[in-house]
Design an enzyme around this catalytic site. Structure first.
Site, PDB file in Angstrom:
ATOM      1  N   CYS A  75       0.832  -1.216   0.000  1.00  0.00           N
ATOM      2  CA  CYS A  75       0.000   0.000   0.000  1.00  0.00           C
ATOM      3  C   CYS A  75       0.868   1.269   0.000  1.00  0.00           C
ATOM      4  O   CYS A  75       1.492   1.548  -1.008  1.00  0.00           O
ATOM      5  CB  CYS A  75      -1.016  -0.041   1.135  1.00  0.00           C
ATOM      6  N   HIS A 168      -3.299  -4.898   1.593  1.00  0.00           N
ATOM      7  CA  HIS A 168      -2.649  -5.132   2.898  1.00  0.00           C
ATOM      8  C   HIS A 168      -2.624  -6.627   3.223  1.00  0.00           C
ATOM      9  O   HIS A 168      -3.558  -7.137   3.846  1.00  0.00           O
ATOM     10  CB  HIS A 168      -3.430  -4.415   4.002  1.00  0.00           C
ATOM     11  N   GLU A 170      -1.101  -8.183   5.447  1.00  0.00           N
ATOM     12  CA  GLU A 170      -0.939  -8.441   6.893  1.00  0.00           C
ATOM     13  C   GLU A 170      -2.270  -8.400   7.644  1.00  0.00           C
ATOM     14  O   GLU A 170      -2.320  -8.711   8.823  1.00  0.00           O
ATOM     15  CB  GLU A 170       0.056  -7.432   7.495  1.00  0.00           C
TER      16      GLU A 170
HETATM   17  N1  GLN Z   1      -3.520   6.577   1.080  1.00  0.00           N
HETATM   18  C1  GLN Z   1      -2.246   6.265   1.665  1.00  0.00           C
HETATM   19  C2  GLN Z   1      -1.124   7.037   0.982  1.00  0.00           C
HETATM   20  O1  GLN Z   1      -1.334   7.623  -0.017  1.00  0.00           O
HETATM   21  C3  GLN Z   1      -1.969   4.781   1.573  1.00  0.00           C
HETATM   22  C4  GLN Z   1      -2.975   4.041   2.413  1.00  0.00           C
HETATM   23  C5  GLN Z   1      -2.462   2.788   3.029  1.00  0.00           C
HETATM   24  O2  GLN Z   1      -1.270   2.523   3.126  1.00  0.00           O
HETATM   25  N2  GLN Z   1      -3.391   2.012   3.504  1.00  0.00           N
HETATM   26  O3  GLN Z   1      -0.032   7.043   1.460  1.00  0.00           O
END
Ligand code: GLN
Length: 189
Positions: A75, A168, A170
């Protein structure tokens, strides 16, 4: 073998728990010299702008770029792995480490569906993909392998020994197969 988890901000504790389930030793990484003692690195989800800013301030930015060993970014971590990052208004942001030849757009699913879960498939196994304010990989180079897709766009990619995923792994017990894959990558070096 010991896997480091970048512990600047975000859900690094959940990644440690995930590695614990496989009996793999792990450490939290906050200082540049700690990168010398690990065999692989996980960059967790969180807020990519914050992680990038503090990584620069704490002297980690350049060292992560030159790390050379396997890295998995999830992410926000995937955003940081990119070579180019756009925000939701398509403005370029100077935050990534440039480890995978791809353009990533942050918060690309919009307000209506900021977060969702969906079934994904990896190596013939179904698992739950948890997406939280997730980015989209909107462009990538030829040397980037697409390992998992969702609605025709890549959600997990690999370039050499580097992995980036926009969900994610995890956060759901059945998605720990992604950690297992990364552990094998670190073992294989
Ligand atoms: N929206 C976050 C970002 O731009 C990422 C979100 C996340 O890691 N769950 O950094």
């Amino acid at each position: 073998m010991i896997i480091g988890i970048l512990a600047i901000q975000g859900d690094f504790i959940e990644h440690k728990k995930a590695l614990d389930t496989f009996g793999v030793d792990s450490v939290f990484v906050k200082y540049p010299e700690e990168l010398d003692a690990i065999d692989g690195l996980i960059i967790p989800g969180g807020e990519s702008t914050t992680i990038s800013k503090l990584a620069k301030k704490w002297g980690l930015f350049e060292k992560i770029k030159e790390f050379g060993k396997p890295i998995m970014g999830t992410c926000a971590g995937a955003i940081l792995m990119a070579s180019r990052v756009l925000n939701e208004f398509d403005q370029e942001e100077d935050i990534p480490f440039g480890l995978i030849d791809m353009t990533v757009k942050r918060n690309a699913f919009g307000r209506q569906i900021e977060s969702f879960e969906t079934k994904l498939n990896f190596n013939g196994k179904e698992f739950t993909g948890v997406f939280i304010r997730a980015p989209k990989i909107i462009k990538h180079g030829k040397e980037v392998e697409v390992l998992i897709k969702y609605q025709d766009s890549p959600v997990m990619v690999k370039q050499g020994n580097r992995l980036a995923l926009t969900f994610h792994p995890e956060l759901s017990p059945d998605s720990l197969l992604i950690h297992e894959y990364f552990i094998d990558l670190v073992k294989a070096k």
